[in-house]
Scaffold this active site. Structure first.
Site, PDB file in Angstrom:
ATOM      1  N   ASP A  70       0.819  -1.218   0.000  1.00  0.00           N
ATOM      2  CA  ASP A  70       0.000   0.000   0.000  1.00  0.00           C
ATOM      3  C   ASP A  70       0.848   1.263   0.000  1.00  0.00           C
ATOM      4  O   ASP A  70       2.065   1.217   0.173  1.00  0.00           O
ATOM      5  CB  ASP A  70      -0.975  -0.021   1.195  1.00  0.00           C
ATOM      6  CG  ASP A  70      -0.289  -0.355   2.523  1.00  0.00           C
ATOM      7  OD1 ASP A  70       0.955  -0.367   2.584  1.00  0.00           O
ATOM      8  OD2 ASP A  70      -1.012  -0.598   3.501  1.00  0.00           O
ATOM      9  N   ASP A 139      -8.083  -2.748  14.069  1.00  0.00           N
ATOM     10  CA  ASP A 139      -9.434  -3.052  13.604  1.00  0.00           C
ATOM     11  C   ASP A 139      -9.439  -4.265  12.664  1.00  0.00           C
ATOM     12  O   ASP A 139     -10.442  -4.554  12.033  1.00  0.00           O
ATOM     13  CB  ASP A 139     -10.056  -1.828  12.906  1.00  0.00           C
ATOM     14  CG  ASP A 139      -9.218  -1.338  11.723  1.00  0.00           C
ATOM     15  OD1 ASP A 139      -8.171  -1.954  11.432  1.00  0.00           O
ATOM     16  OD2 ASP A 139      -9.621  -0.345  11.091  1.00  0.00           O
ATOM     17  N   HIS A 141      -7.501  -4.577   9.992  1.00  0.00           N
ATOM     18  CA  HIS A 141      -7.167  -4.291   8.598  1.00  0.00           C
ATOM     19  C   HIS A 141      -5.874  -4.991   8.186  1.00  0.00           C
ATOM     20  O   HIS A 141      -4.987  -5.223   9.000  1.00  0.00           O
ATOM     21  CB  HIS A 141      -7.122  -2.782   8.304  1.00  0.00           C
ATOM     22  CG  HIS A 141      -5.983  -2.040   8.894  1.00  0.00           C
ATOM     23  ND1 HIS A 141      -6.124  -0.805   9.492  1.00  0.00           N
ATOM     24  CD2 HIS A 141      -4.664  -2.325   8.970  1.00  0.00           C
ATOM     25  CE1 HIS A 141      -4.955  -0.380   9.895  1.00  0.00           C
ATOM     26  NE2 HIS A 141      -4.048  -1.284   9.598  1.00  0.00           N
ATOM     27  N   GLU A 146      -9.908  -1.916   5.197  1.00  0.00           N
ATOM     28  CA  GLU A 146     -10.554  -1.648   6.476  1.00  0.00           C
ATOM     29  C   GLU A 146     -11.839  -2.476   6.588  1.00  0.00           C
ATOM     30  O   GLU A 146     -12.359  -2.949   5.578  1.00  0.00           O
ATOM     31  CB  GLU A 146     -10.919  -0.161   6.559  1.00  0.00           C
ATOM     32  CG  GLU A 146      -9.753   0.787   6.332  1.00  0.00           C
ATOM     33  CD  GLU A 146      -8.940   1.037   7.592  1.00  0.00           C
ATOM     34  OE1 GLU A 146      -9.121   0.311   8.593  1.00  0.00           O
ATOM     35  OE2 GLU A 146      -8.117   1.966   7.566  1.00  0.00           O
TER      36      GLU A 146
HETATM   37  P1  PGA Z   1       2.042  -1.572  12.888  1.00  0.00           P
HETATM   38  O1  PGA Z   1       0.899  -1.435  11.793  1.00  0.00           O
HETATM   39  O2  PGA Z   1       2.967  -2.640  12.407  1.00  0.00           O
HETATM   40  O3  PGA Z   1       2.712  -0.223  12.911  1.00  0.00           O
HETATM   41  O4  PGA Z   1       1.350  -1.928  14.171  1.00  0.00           O
HETATM   42  C1  PGA Z   1       0.286  -2.613  11.337  1.00  0.00           C
HETATM   43  C2  PGA Z   1      -0.865  -2.263  10.417  1.00  0.00           C
HETATM   44  O5  PGA Z   1      -1.554  -1.261  10.668  1.00  0.00           O
HETATM   45  O6  PGA Z   1      -1.077  -3.016   9.460  1.00  0.00           O
END
Ligand code: PGA
Length: 245
Positions: A70, A139, A141, A146
């Protein structure tokens, strides 16, 4: 139904080493493999480990190709908070990978639909993703997919949820600077990878790990679709495993 292969590591460093073992085995077996890569704090121990292992002569990125999950909409690759910049800083600049063989969706395009379609076509032209690395959001995702009423199939533009913008604002001067949209591979893109490796570390991920891999498969928890992937490994540290019995 397939079950995810759950591995519990002691701490984030050990999770990074175990993930690096999986990458090392793949790269040595298939030197021109296609890695699906991810940003965020979770993959950093893995990236540090891979950099060191190449320095130690255990593997070579010379022929490896990559496609990232992404990118923020509106940020150029030299913006310090863009995911292209993150990948260069935290991995690509320190390994022998050919920059021309690394793909990150472009945050600055006129025609988002064309860019997303071209991204899918480019992955296909590389022969598909051999291993897709994932973190997980609070959440559920994966990438920027999302919770919603369906599993998005292909690379697409998304509006970012407030919880995600808040989680990412620590990297920006203020919440106003956090982009409101992004481009992301779809859940279908992820599911098409031959192997999926999700890493989750920290107590704040314990509840969503339980919901994702021990609850119902639902687009309200996007990571839950990985329960249907034929080769999915989930590496958690003890803190992220703490809601599991
Ligand atoms: P993080 O993010 O590794 O910074 O916890 C993970 C994500 O949001 O996919």
């Amino acid at each position: 139904m397939h079950h995810v292969n759950l591995i519990i590591a002691k701490d984030p460093a050990e999770a990074g080493r175990l993930a690096a073992d999986i990458f090392q085995e793949l790269i040595n077996a298939k030197p021109d493999c296609v890695l699906g890569l991810a940003t965020g704090s979770t993959p950093l121990p893995l990236y540090r480990e891979l950099i060191q292992r190449e320095k130690d002569g255990k593997l070579s990125f010379a022929k490896v190709r990559s496609a990232n999950l992404d990118e923020y909409k509106g940020l150029s690759g030299d913006h310090p908070q863009s995911y292209r910049y993150f990948m260069n800083e935290n991995l690509f600049n320190h390994i022998s990978i050919d920059p021309a063989n690394t793909m990150v969706p472009s945050g600055l395009v006129e025609d988002a639909d064309a860019m997303c379609a071209a991204y899918e076509a480019a992955i296909e032209a590389m022969g598909g993703i051999d291993i897709q690395l994932l973190g997980i959001g609070h959440d559920g995702h994966i990438g920027f997919n999302e919770p919603c009423d369906h599993f998005p199939a292909a690379t697409h533009e998304v509006e970012l949820e407030e919880i995600t913008r808040q989680a990412n604002k620590r990297f920006f001067n203020s919440i106003d600077e956090v982009p409101t949209a992004a481009y992301t591979m779809g859940c279908g893109t992820v599911m098409a990878a031959r192997k999926v490796l999700l890493i989750a570390t920290g107590k704040d991920k314990a509840e969503i790990v339980k919901q994702s891999f021990f609850g119902p498969v639902t687009p309200m928890v996007p990571a839950s679709i990985l329960q249907f992937h034929p080769d999915c490994t989930v590496i958690v540290d003890e803190a992220a495993a703490s809601a599991l019995k």
